[in-house]
Structures are given as C-alpha cells and as structure tokens.
Design an enzyme around this catalytic site. Structure first.
Site, PDB file in Angstrom:
ATOM      1  N   HIS A 132      94.227  80.512   9.515  1.00  6.60           N
ATOM      2  CA  HIS A 132      93.251  80.235   9.873  1.00  6.60           C
ATOM      3  C   HIS A 132      92.665  80.840  11.097  1.00  6.60           C
ATOM      4  O   HIS A 132      91.100  80.521  10.446  1.00  6.60           O
ATOM      5  CB  HIS A 132      93.983  78.838  10.705  1.00  6.60           C
ATOM      6  N   ARG A 413      86.734  84.974  34.512  1.00  8.58           N
ATOM      7  CA  ARG A 413      87.969  86.387  34.756  1.00  8.58           C
ATOM      8  C   ARG A 413      88.568  87.040  33.436  1.00  8.58           C
ATOM      9  O   ARG A 413      89.128  87.935  33.642  1.00  8.58           O
ATOM     10  CB  ARG A 413      88.920  85.697  35.258  1.00  8.58           C
ATOM     11  N   ASN A 416      85.387  89.899  30.166  1.00 13.24           N
ATOM     12  CA  ASN A 416      86.024  91.281  30.081  1.00 13.24           C
ATOM     13  C   ASN A 416      86.858  91.543  31.393  1.00 13.24           C
ATOM     14  O   ASN A 416      86.638  91.803  32.941  1.00 13.24           O
ATOM     15  CB  ASN A 416      84.761  91.830  30.626  1.00 13.24           C
ATOM     16  N   HIS A 420      86.195  93.315  35.174  1.00 13.55           N
ATOM     17  CA  HIS A 420      87.011  91.845  36.090  1.00 13.55           C
ATOM     18  C   HIS A 420      88.169  92.524  37.425  1.00 13.55           C
ATOM     19  O   HIS A 420      87.995  92.907  38.320  1.00 13.55           O
ATOM     20  CB  HIS A 420      87.545  90.674  35.317  1.00 13.55           C
ATOM     21  N   SER A 451      77.450  92.688  40.564  1.00 13.52           N
ATOM     22  CA  SER A 451      77.466  92.694  38.956  1.00 13.52           C
ATOM     23  C   SER A 451      75.886  92.225  38.937  1.00 13.52           C
ATOM     24  O   SER A 451      75.608  92.985  38.103  1.00 13.52           O
ATOM     25  CB  SER A 451      78.539  91.164  39.126  1.00 13.52           C
ATOM     26  N   HIS A 455      73.565  94.891  35.939  1.00 14.56           N
ATOM     27  CA  HIS A 455      72.905  94.296  34.561  1.00 14.56           C
ATOM     28  C   HIS A 455      71.787  94.359  35.043  1.00 14.56           C
ATOM     29  O   HIS A 455      70.891  95.297  33.777  1.00 14.56           O
ATOM     30  CB  HIS A 455      73.788  92.650  34.819  1.00 14.56           C
TER      31      HIS A 455
END
Length: 554
Positions: A132, A413, A416, A420, A451, A455
């Site tokens: 599936h 959490r 990634n 993390h 973070s 980014h």
C-alpha cells in the site's frame, strides 16, 4: 472433573446420526439447509469464492496494520531501553563530589548522556515493503510521467517539434568547476585547521602555566577560522562571481555543514581532555585524523570516535538511491517549468494588491507541497542513505514519521533528525547548562532564532536578495504553533491542522520568493543603497526592463 467432561464429550462425538425422513424435517431445518446450499451440505462455488476474497482482503488489512503498529512500538521500546541503559552507565572517572561539582562548571554533561547510535534502517525503506505504501510512491512516479508528457506536448504544439532542452537545469548548475574548487578549499580547511588546533591545545593544556589564557587563544583562533575560512570566504566567492542558484546552494549548504561538524568535533572532545586531566589514572586518547575524516563524510552532525557499521556495501542500493536523487532533480525541474514559471514570468505586469497576493499564495500551494516532498525524499532519504551505505554507516534514522505528527513540536523533532540532534545537544542543552536550567523558554527561543537565522542566511545568499519571509514565518508562526500545537494535542483533527498550516506556509514561501526573484531580474537597481537593498523589489516593480527580459525567463 476434567476426565468426566472429556468422557462425556467423546461420547457425544460417537453418537450415531439421527435418521429422519424429509417429511419429518421442520420448516426451520429446511430453511437453514437452503441457505447453506444443497441438501448434501456443499456450498455454492460463488459463495466460497466471495468468502475467500473477503478473508484475503481482511488478512491484508490486518497484516499492514500489525506491521505499522509493531514497528512503531518496537522503535519506541528500543529507544527507551537504549536511553535507560545509557543513563545507568557509570561515570568515566571516579571523582569526589567537590571535584565533580567544580568540573561541571567547566564542561558540559558527560558524553554518555548524548546521542546513542545504533544500527537501524530508514523508515521509508521499511514502509516501502508494504504494498500500500509502495503504491503511493508509484503514484508520484506516474505524476512525473504526466509532467513530462504535458511539457513535450505543449512544446510540440508551440514549436512544431519535440523540445528536449533542460535550459533551467543548465542555468541553475552553472560554473561547476569553480564550485568544485571552492568546496575542496573549504573541505581541506575544515579537515586540517580544527584538528590541528585541537591537537595543539590538548597537547599543551595539561602542563600550561596559564590554562585559561591558552584556552582563550585557541578558542579565538578556532572562531576566526569558522568565521573567515568557512564563513566569509565561500560567501564572497558566491557573490563576487555571481554563481547561479543551485551552485550557490551547493557551496552554502556545504559551508554550514562543515561549520557544524567542526563545532561538534571540538565540542565533543574538549570535555574528554578536561576529564582526563582531572583523572591522572586515565591517559588521554587523541582521536585519529582518519576518525575525523570519516566523520566529515558521515551522514551525521554528532561526532563520535566510532559508529556502528554494517558488514558490507550494497552497491545496487547505492545506485538506486543516486538514481532516485537524480529523478527528484528532474521532477523539481518539471514542477518549476509547468507550475511556477508560467505563473510568475509576467509578475512585473501585475499590480501588487491583496487580491493578487491571495490568488498567488493558493496557486503556489501545489508546487510548494511537491517541492517539500521532493526535498525530503531526495536529501533526507536518498542522498543520506546512499552515503551511509557507501560508508557502512549503521544508524539510518535521518528522519522519523513526521507525517503522523499532531503537533508542530513533534514535527520539528522528526522532520530532520540530523539537524535536530545538533540543535538539541549544542544549542538547547548548552544554553540550559550555561543558565543552570533556569530558562527553558529562553532555550527554545534561542534554538528557534539560530535555526531561523541560518535558514534565512542560506536563502539570502543563494537567491541574492534579502527578503526575510522564512525568518518571519519561523519566528512568529513557528514559535506560536510550537506552544499551541504541543505534544498533548492528539487525534486526527490536529494532524489535519498541522498539514493545513504546512501547506499554506509552503504556498506563502513559494509565492513571495518567486515574486521577489523575478522582480529582482526585471527591475534591477543601478545605484543601490542600504534602504533599496533591504526593501523588497516586488512591492514597487511594475514594469519590465528590456535589458533583463532574457534573464527573467530563466
């Protein structure tokens, strides 16, 4: 008592059948006999076939449910057992209470309380064994085929011939020789300088007359290396030579990865030196250069002297993962060609108003979601698993079942796990250690700020403009959802809310960054100042510059 019951039961089994004539049968017995088939007790062939199909379908559903629940519970049980067993380990050195208290002010918690690596497969590799789940993978492949066919058909109608040109990929990955040279310089610097500085500090520190001054000197040199050699130099190469977006992403992502790895190497080995210095009985064992070299290529950001290793390399598995990674690149190419470029190519002719913005965001949700899935599958599954297989790296838990998250806290959490872990051990836990566990909310805010800042730095350098959309989404809505949609939120409705928010956020990111990209191409600033560089160009750009028409179509 039991023997008497067995005797009665056996006697009942050996009783002779009661012979009756058809006239003596009751109406109820004839009805029951008619429902089950003919009078000789045999069922119809159609009834037997339908019951077999029903039982087969029920068995398949039961099998898939049992596999999913069993895998989930086994993983949770093993993680709990590993954490409990690690916490029961004795400390590396037998020190007095006074020495331990003094040492705790100098170093972090013992390394035994850090991440534990064990041999385990990636979650998608296990799920793809279920028919599936594999069907969903086939559906994405079918969608890629439709994208290719639609592109070929449209080009054939417009051009009168089949156009098999990948000009967007050629443009995005331009100047690859310069990219390779820059990466080699970064890698050699990250390999030799942190290892050399740490070896010099560890060799002189035990007998140094001024250990505090020596630590500050070596720490300053390491920080300068992080900021200049790994920080400023790659960014200046990217901006000076005007590298295209994908080439910029390669250099900047590798820059951030090497900086995080160098920090982890120093952060994990400094406490070992200080503990060995306190305990005269245990000699310090310096990590070998080969161990650090392996760590620089290993798909993890947490340094260990040794990792669990698989016995052999499955080269067919490596080839499959790299081919899937290349397939994801072409998939992303067709997503941008079919869904993004036609929508944003003429953005300069549109007036910036709320109606156009709302339509843009909702039209960008589909390509945003596809890009999200492709980035996850290409990097976190294919790329990391391919390198893990070549290095025989045993722990393949690069992600968890983030798609089942009912809270953004759990999503952060599990999306990634590699990043993390680094943020948890070196940002969150170190912040709590510095503040003596008094500001847990401040530690969460610090992690979000680090973070979001990294980014936004990556996107600003790679796109060539400052437009802090992701930073604002992360710091405002991300922080808010982290506390509102917390771990106590259970049930399907919260998973739906999480997915809805995620889809909407991807639409906002794709819409705003694409608008700004084309606005930067159509309306360049000939004499830029600080205010013009910080103000989004898409807010004021309403006309196309004829000199940049060709570049805007790229």
């Amino acid at each position: 008592m039991a023997s008497e019951f067995e005797l009665d039961f056996r006697s009942c089994r050996t009783l002779p059948p009661i012979n009756r004539s058809p006239e003596q049968d009751t109406m109820g017995e004839r009805v029951i006999r008619d429902r089950h088939g003919t009078t000789n007790g045999k069922m119809e062939v159609e009834q037997i076939t339908s019951r077999k199909l029903h039982l087969k379908q029920a068995a398949e559903h039961l099998k898939s449910d049992l596999l999913q629940h069993l895998d989930c519970h086994v993983n949770e049980l093993l993680d709990c057992l590993i954490e409990e067993s690690v916490c029961l380990d004795p400390p590396p050195a037998l020190l007095s209470d006074k020495e331990n208290k003094k040492l705790s002010k100098q170093v972090r918690a013992p390394a035994s309380q850090g991440k534990v690596f064990v041999c385990r497969r990636s979650l998608l590799d296990e799920l793809f064994e279920v028919n599936h789940i594999r069907t969903i993978y086939h559906m994405f492949i079918a969608l890629l085929i439709l994208f290719i066919l639609s592109t070929l058909v449209v080009d054939f109608i417009d051009e009168g011939r089949l156009v098999l040109e990948f000009d967007l990929l050629v443009f995005a990955f331009g100047q690859l020789p310069l990219v390779v040279c820059t990466w080699l310089c970064m890698f050699v610097s990250a390999l030799l300088v942190p290892y050399g500085l740490f070896g010099l500090w560890a060799g002189v520190h035990p007998g140094c007359s001024h250990p505090g001054l020596w630590c500050c000197l070596m720490g300053l040199l390491f920080l300068l290396h992080q900021l200049l050699a790994l920080g400023l130099l790659p960014a200046s190469v990217v901006l000076r030579y005007g590298l295209p977006p994908a080439s910029r992403f390669i250099i900047i992502m590798e820059q951030v990865r090497l900086m995080m790895k160098a920090h982890s190497f120093v952060r994990e080995n400094v406490p070992k030196v200080l503990v060995a210095q306190k305990d005269k009985k245990n000699a310090l064992i310096m990590p070998q250069l080969s161990q650090y070299l392996y760590f620089l290529f290993a798909p993890t950001l947490i340094y260990r002297d040794h990792y669990p290793r698989n016995p052999n390399i499955r080269w067919s598995y490596v080839a499959t993962k790299f081919s899937q990674f290349l397939g994801c690149l072409f998939y992303a190419y067709y997503v941008f060609v079919r869904l993004c470029i036609p929508q944003f190519r003429n953005i300069s002719n549109q007036i910036f108003d709320p109606r156009a913005m709302v339509l843009c965001i909702f039209n960008s949700i589909l390509p945003g979601v596809l890009v999200l899935f492709l980035a996850f599958f290409a990097f976190l599954h294919c790329w990391l698993n391919a390198f893990a297989e070549m290095l025989r790296f045993g722990d393949r838990m690069f992600y968890k079942d983030w798609w089942n998250s009912t809270s953004f806290a759990n999503y952060y959490r599990t999306w990634n796990v590699v990043v993390h872990d680094w943020l948890f051990y070196y940002a969150y836990r170190d912040f709590l250690w510095l503040t003596e566990k008094r500001f847990r909310t401040g530690a969460i805010f610090f992690v979000f700020t680090v973070s979001a800042g990294v980014h936004e730095y990556i996107l600003a350098i790679c796109f060539g403009f400052f437009y802090p959309v992701l930073f604002c989404l992360f710091m405002c809505f991300g922080m808010m959802f982290n506390f509102i949609l917390h771990d106590r939120r259970k049930g399907p409705i919260w998973n739906i809310i999480m997915w809805t928010s995620l889809f909407l956020g991807q639409g906002v990111i794709i819409c705003l960054y694409s608008q700004e990209w084309y606005a930067q191409q159509y309306c360049p600033i000939h004499q830029p100042n600080l205010l013009e560089l910080l103000r989004p160009r898409s807010w004021t750009c309403h006309g196309m510059d004829p000199h940049t028409e060709h570049s805007g179509r790229s």
